[in-house]
Design a protein around this motif. Structure first.
Motif, PDB file in Angstrom:
ATOM      1  N   GLY A 482      43.706  48.733  34.997  1.00 55.41           N
ATOM      2  CA  GLY A 482      44.256  48.309  33.723  1.00 55.41           C
ATOM      3  C   GLY A 482      45.826  48.478  33.956  1.00 55.41           C
ATOM      4  O   GLY A 482      46.371  48.167  32.998  1.00 55.41           O
ATOM      5  N   ILE A 483      46.257  48.996  34.976  1.00 51.19           N
ATOM      6  CA  ILE A 483      47.699  49.334  35.077  1.00 51.19           C
ATOM      7  C   ILE A 483      48.407  48.066  35.037  1.00 51.19           C
ATOM      8  O   ILE A 483      49.648  47.653  34.374  1.00 51.19           O
ATOM      9  CB  ILE A 483      47.971  49.816  36.451  1.00 51.19           C
ATOM     10  N   GLN A 484      47.699  46.832  35.162  1.00 53.38           N
ATOM     11  CA  GLN A 484      48.341  45.568  35.380  1.00 53.38           C
ATOM     12  C   GLN A 484      48.705  44.784  34.105  1.00 53.38           C
ATOM     13  O   GLN A 484      49.613  44.042  34.056  1.00 53.38           O
ATOM     14  CB  GLN A 484      47.384  44.559  36.073  1.00 53.38           C
ATOM     15  N   ARG A 485      48.221  45.448  32.993  1.00 54.75           N
ATOM     16  CA  ARG A 485      48.444  44.970  31.673  1.00 54.75           C
ATOM     17  C   ARG A 485      49.804  45.627  31.313  1.00 54.75           C
ATOM     18  O   ARG A 485      50.471  45.081  30.180  1.00 54.75           O
ATOM     19  CB  ARG A 485      47.516  45.342  30.727  1.00 54.75           C
ATOM     20  N   TYR A 486      50.377  46.483  32.093  1.00 55.14           N
ATOM     21  CA  TYR A 486      51.655  46.972  31.508  1.00 55.14           C
ATOM     22  C   TYR A 486      52.773  46.774  32.606  1.00 55.14           C
ATOM     23  O   TYR A 486      53.964  46.835  32.041  1.00 55.14           O
ATOM     24  CB  TYR A 486      51.546  48.488  31.403  1.00 55.14           C
ATOM     25  N   ALA A 487      52.360  46.926  33.585  1.00 54.76           N
ATOM     26  CA  ALA A 487      53.777  46.967  34.802  1.00 54.76           C
ATOM     27  C   ALA A 487      53.367  46.065  35.925  1.00 54.76           C
ATOM     28  O   ALA A 487      52.392  45.698  36.265  1.00 54.76           O
ATOM     29  CB  ALA A 487      53.587  48.476  35.117  1.00 54.76           C
ATOM     30  N   GLN A 488      54.607  45.807  36.841  1.00 56.27           N
ATOM     31  CA  GLN A 488      54.616  45.492  38.163  1.00 56.27           C
ATOM     32  C   GLN A 488      54.484  46.684  38.842  1.00 56.27           C
ATOM     33  O   GLN A 488      55.336  47.830  38.495  1.00 56.27           O
ATOM     34  CB  GLN A 488      55.929  44.950  38.593  1.00 56.27           C
ATOM     35  N   THR A 489      53.441  46.554  40.036  1.00 58.65           N
ATOM     36  CA  THR A 489      53.464  47.791  40.863  1.00 58.65           C
ATOM     37  C   THR A 489      54.044  47.480  42.095  1.00 58.65           C
ATOM     38  O   THR A 489      54.225  46.480  42.771  1.00 58.65           O
ATOM     39  CB  THR A 489      52.212  48.402  40.741  1.00 58.65           C
ATOM     40  N   TRP A 490      54.155  48.693  43.202  1.00 58.01           N
ATOM     41  CA  TRP A 490      54.195  48.187  44.488  1.00 58.01           C
ATOM     42  C   TRP A 490      53.593  49.532  45.375  1.00 58.01           C
ATOM     43  O   TRP A 490      53.189  50.653  44.579  1.00 58.01           O
ATOM     44  CB  TRP A 490      55.665  48.218  44.680  1.00 58.01           C
ATOM     45  N   ALA A 491      53.409  49.107  46.481  1.00 55.41           N
ATOM     46  CA  ALA A 491      52.576  50.185  47.430  1.00 55.41           C
ATOM     47  C   ALA A 491      53.431  51.484  47.867  1.00 55.41           C
ATOM     48  O   ALA A 491      53.268  51.879  49.100  1.00 55.41           O
ATOM     49  CB  ALA A 491      51.744  49.657  48.488  1.00 55.41           C
ATOM     50  N   GLY A 492      54.315  51.803  47.065  1.00 55.73           N
ATOM     51  CA  GLY A 492      55.030  53.026  47.427  1.00 55.73           C
ATOM     52  C   GLY A 492      55.932  53.204  48.693  1.00 55.73           C
ATOM     53  O   GLY A 492      56.263  52.040  49.079  1.00 55.73           O
ATOM     54  N   ASP A 493      56.020  54.395  49.115  1.00 56.21           N
ATOM     55  CA  ASP A 493      57.159  54.549  50.269  1.00 56.21           C
ATOM     56  C   ASP A 493      56.633  54.259  51.664  1.00 56.21           C
ATOM     57  O   ASP A 493      56.328  55.257  52.458  1.00 56.21           O
ATOM     58  CB  ASP A 493      57.657  55.988  50.006  1.00 56.21           C
ATOM     59  N   ASN A 494      56.410  53.125  51.815  1.00 61.41           N
ATOM     60  CA  ASN A 494      55.981  52.716  53.193  1.00 61.41           C
ATOM     61  C   ASN A 494      56.798  52.893  54.529  1.00 61.41           C
ATOM     62  O   ASN A 494      58.076  53.407  54.267  1.00 61.41           O
ATOM     63  CB  ASN A 494      55.666  51.402  53.205  1.00 61.41           C
ATOM     64  N   LEU A 495      56.299  52.796  55.624  1.00 62.65           N
ATOM     65  CA  LEU A 495      56.996  53.427  56.972  1.00 62.65           C
ATOM     66  C   LEU A 495      57.477  52.134  57.572  1.00 62.65           C
ATOM     67  O   LEU A 495      57.038  51.073  57.453  1.00 62.65           O
ATOM     68  CB  LEU A 495      55.906  53.924  57.626  1.00 62.65           C
ATOM     69  N   THR A 496      58.760  52.330  58.009  1.00 62.40           N
ATOM     70  CA  THR A 496      59.486  51.272  58.508  1.00 62.40           C
ATOM     71  C   THR A 496      58.789  50.981  60.064  1.00 62.40           C
ATOM     72  O   THR A 496      59.178  51.847  60.838  1.00 62.40           O
ATOM     73  CB  THR A 496      60.837  51.448  58.657  1.00 62.40           C
ATOM     74  N   CYS A 497      58.297  50.098  60.323  1.00 59.33           N
ATOM     75  CA  CYS A 497      57.315  49.662  61.472  1.00 59.33           C
ATOM     76  C   CYS A 497      56.814  48.407  61.445  1.00 59.33           C
ATOM     77  O   CYS A 497      56.316  47.628  60.430  1.00 59.33           O
ATOM     78  CB  CYS A 497      56.348  50.861  61.919  1.00 59.33           C
ATOM     79  N   TRP A 498      56.569  47.835  62.613  1.00 62.81           N
ATOM     80  CA  TRP A 498      55.727  46.416  62.724  1.00 62.81           C
ATOM     81  C   TRP A 498      54.324  46.625  62.016  1.00 62.81           C
ATOM     82  O   TRP A 498      53.981  45.568  61.392  1.00 62.81           O
ATOM     83  CB  TRP A 498      55.629  45.905  64.103  1.00 62.81           C
TER      84      TRP A 498
END
Length: 833
Positions: A482-498
């Motif tokens: 249900g988080i979708q009914r409130y917010a835009q989300t993202w997959a956090g602190d990703n690693l810089t790599c291919w």
């Protein structure tokens, strides 16, 4: 242990069927014709107290909390037929069979396809550690998608996954588990009968899923759901299409929020700027000005928590709801200057309070924190910068106090956007720490997964109470169903790599199949050294299709990831971001569709082409809306790109309009500027004719409509003011564009809503490789035909056939009413004349 081995009685009750087993009662509800709820009451009380559901058929303790968001429906009809060996519960679309001894429950659809079967002996259990377990029969032909936010390959068959949300900075994009979300929902798709069914385990406790990784010779191949507590409360959602499952799951948990249009723009961000010793405000303003100087569109700035890092007795520490006045001299003036530039600022807000926080005593006196498991003192956990206490959002008084603090210390400075961050509560090691749970009492182990949702709920209320007729823009890293009914989300602190570039796509697609349409991953990578030039360009080229488009970093080599960091690659990046802004009419319409239906914006190939089993394992290529196949280059040094085109369709190269039959793999040459795109049969893609570089202040004043006129198609172009709540009062414009292909191809434009469009100019780009038109009519009037390109371009109205693109180009002033555009491909017999 408790193991359900036999059904001792099956009885019809008011709105459910009660199955009494040797150890627990199981209740079966037909919520709708296609949603069956199977609840094994290990806790015994069958308490209805959901922060997740927005559709119920029963009274719930959270009805008041979710007032205005939750609706009550009439339960679907179902008839019980009880027999000696099994009981059958028949609904209009589904049939539930309760086999009595040995005990199991099976669910069939109207065509007698087995959608779900329990595993005898293992189906409903409580183990010696009081974990609740549900085990289901699967086959080698089953594929599994969703599970919220997961790393690795897209199809999770034979995978083991944990749902214990973590602050997983720098996570391995292939292997790390868990990430930030707790969404116990997945879709099973079978390769043979090609039908989909959804499994939504309505439970907030930490859990894990084994999707056939474990094997035992004593039982059939099986999947297992195991939770630390709570009931086995399964909402089984029939399709047969994956899209239907997603729509019905979001009927239960909510559709995606209708965010302001600027939330789809480029969101600048970096931890570098708010961490400067002083004058961070000036540095951010300079960044925005530089972006404009570089002709790179921009709409937002995600303000990391450095703004609230203040001097304490233990040195500089992050203390939410404070402002470092050396870094931000006048926050109200800063917000005003950013707004004047057409940029929304989203300040970072966290739910933990360090023990040195200046407002700690005040908050303790108001009893705002999660309590220790043994005493009435606040529970203490590790926090960013030391030990801290954590806000208990399951208490009404705390929510009101938090709301006032948010208004006074953030919103009233002049922003209607908030970035709720670090709200996983994973550093509270003692999971028996106590929460209010609306006065009933619960533990953080039970309730931590919903804290982020409630935090966003409060933020939404606070914005509406602070600003008149304004759409909130909430961003959140964590989230439960249900988080979708409130917010835009993202997959956090990703690693810089291919690998992050590649596997983050599958992570986003998994979220798309979990009802969360508006999300993305940090472009360029958040943690690690600066991305090399090629990687950065490829990440931007991929990122422009993510609903959330933010370049955000905290590089470990003292660099800052910015669009112009590689001078020799700036043009590639400028072109890619500008292309995203050109696509905003399409993207904004898809966001509105997600708000209405729950359907994804980035859609996996298996969902868009469910009848083609060759798409079932694809986790890199995806559909952007219904019409555009995106096949980004994600391999270092790539000179060619192989692309599978699904069978039963024709695809056209976006740039050359070359046609390709579906059901084949093509290999194309690529260079650093390549963004491989393919237009699907019957496609309709509205794009902006006018150049836009800011969505807060600009709208499309012209529409270029790209059509593949080889079969019928349709699209609903959505327009409104992009910022207010007026759309809820009908002040919007939905232009339903229907395409009837044939010798006379007809485009019908039908309008709904009272919003006055800003679109003055229409340009139709109709792929038609067979031949040029005979004539073109707009709103019943034949328009001029031009054989010379320059004369066509200079004209206000007319049509031209491009031999290079094999496309009909049509331009005219928007009639701003219902009308038709007719393109005749009838044979013109010039010799016979």
């Amino acid at each position: 242990m408790k193991v359900c081995l036999r059904a001792e009685s099956v009885r019809q009750e008011d709105n459910y069927v009660s199955v009494r087993t040797n150890c627990v009662e199981i209740r079966v509800y037909f919520l709708t014709g296609s949603i069956v709820r199977i609840r094994a009451g290990f806790d015994g009380d069958f308490a209805e107290e959901s922060y997740s559901l927005v559709m119920t058929g029963w009274e719930d303790r959270m009805d008041g909390f979710l007032e205005g968001r939750r609706k009550r429906v009439q339960m679907a009809e179902a008839v019980l037929e009880d027999g000696e060996e099994k009981a059958v519960i028949r609904g209009k679309e589904l049939r539930v069979e309760v086999e009595k001894e040995p005990f199991r429950i099976c669910v069939y659809d109207i065509e007698n396809t087995l959608l779900h079967a329990d595993i005898v002996d293992l189906a409903y259990m409580e183990d010696s550690n009081h974990r609740r377990i549900h085990t289901s029969e699967i086959t080698p032909q089953d594929c599994f998608y969703g599970f919220g936010e997961k790393s690795g390959e897209f199809n999770k068959a034979q995978k083991f996954m944990n749902m214990s949300p973590k602050d997983a900075m720098g996570y391995n994009p292939k292997e790390t588990d868990s990430l930030y979300k707790h969404i116990p929902f997945y879709i099973k798709l079978n390769r043979e009968h090609k039908k989909a069914v959804g499994y939504f385990y309505h439970n907030t406790y930490e859990c894990d899923f084994d999707m056939g990784k474990e094997k035992s010779n004593y039982w059939k191949m099986h999947s297992r759901y195991r939770a630390d507590g709570g009931d086995i409360d399964l909402f089984l959602i029939a399709g047969p299409s994956m899209r239907q499952v997603v729509e019905r799951y979001t009927d239960l948990t909510g559709k995606s929020a209708m965010l302001p249009r600027y939330a789809l723009g480029y969101l600048g961000s970096s931890m570098y700027y708010p961490e400067l010793e002083k004058d961070c405000d000036d540095a951010i303003l300079e960044f925005i000005d530089t972006t404009k100087e570089e002709l790179i569109p921009v709409d937002g700035f995600q303000l990391s928590s450095g703004y609230c890092a203040i001097e304490t007795e233990e040195g500089i520490k992050r203390c939410v709801f404070t402002w470092n006045k050396k870094r931000f001299k006048d926050p109200k003036d800063f917000f005003k200057q950013m707004t004047d530039r057409g940029v929304c600022v989203s300040p970072n807000v966290k739910p933990g309070m360090l023990l040195v926080h200046p407002k700690l005593q005040e908050m303790q006196e108001k009893d705002m924190f999660v309590k220790d498991s043994q005493s009435d003192e606040p529970g203490i956990g590790t926090w960013w910068g030391g030990k801290g206490m954590f806000v208990d959002f399951t208490k009404e008084a705390t929510r009101e106090n938090w709301k006032e603090m948010l208004k006074e210390n953030v919103l009233e400075y002049g922003t209607s956007s908030v970035w709720n961050d670090n709200c996983e509560y994973d550093s509270m090691v003692d999971k028996d720490c106590r929460c209010s749970f609306e006065g009933k009492g619960g533990t953080i182990g039970q309730l931590k997964s919903v804290m982020s949702n409630i935090m966003c709920h409060i933020t939404d209320e606070a914005v509406h109470e602070t600003f008149d007729n304004t759409r909130p823009y909430i961003v959140c890293r964590s989230g439960h169903c249900g988080i979708q009914r409130y917010a835009q989300t993202w997959a956090g602190d990703n690693l810089t790599c291919w690998d992050s570039l590649k596997y983050n796509i599958a992570t986003i697609l998994g979220m798309s199949m979990s009802g969360v349409a508006n999300q993305g991953c940090d472009i360029g990578g958040f943690y690690g050294p600066a991305p090399e030039a090629e990687l950065f360009v490829r990440w931007i080229q991929n990122g422009i299709f993510q609903p959330r488009f933010s370049i955000h970093s905290t590089n470990i080599d003292n660099t800052v990831t910015e669009p112009w960091m590689y001078s020799d690659c700036k043009e590639y990046i400028r072109e890619a971001i500008s292309f995203r802004y050109q696509m905003i009419p399409y993207l904004y319409s898809l966001m509105e569709r997600a708000h209405e239906t729950g359907l994804p914006i980035m859609e996996p190939m298996c969902s868009a082409f469910q009848n083609d089993e060759n798409c079932y394992d694809e986790g890199v290529d995806f559909m952007f809306g219904d019409s555009l196949l995106v096949a980004n280059v994600v391999e270092k040094g790539a000179k060619t790109r192989k692309i599978y085109l699904p069978k039963g369709e024709t695809f056209y190269d976006f740039y050359t309009r070359e046609a390709y039959a579906g059901g084949q793999t093509i290999e194309i040459p690529v260079d650093l500027g390549s963004i491989p795109l393919y237009v699907r049969s019957g496609a309709m893609i509205p794009m902006a004719l006018n150049k836009m570089d800011n969505l807060m202040k600009q709208q499309a004043t012209g529409i270029s409509l790209l059509c593949a006129a080889d079969k019928d198609g349709g699209f609903t172009l959505y327009e409104d003011d992009g910022a207010t709540m007026d759309y809820e009062k009908g002040v919007y414009l939905k232009t339903r564009i229907s395409m009837q292909a044939g010798e006379r191809t007809v485009l019908t434009f039908a309008n709904e809503g009272s919003y006055e469009t800003k679109v003055e100019d229409m340009y139709i780009d109709m792929i038609h490789r067979e031949k040029a038109p005979y004539w073109v009519k707009v709103d019943g009037r034949e328009i001029p035909h031009f054989l010379h390109r320059r004369k066509f371009e200079e004209a206000e109205c007319g049509w031209y056939y491009s031999q290079r693109l094999k496309s009909v180009q049509i331009k005219y002033k928007n009639p701003k009413k219902d009308y038709e555009t007719v393109v005749s491909f009838e044979q013109f017999d010039l010799i016979g004349m």
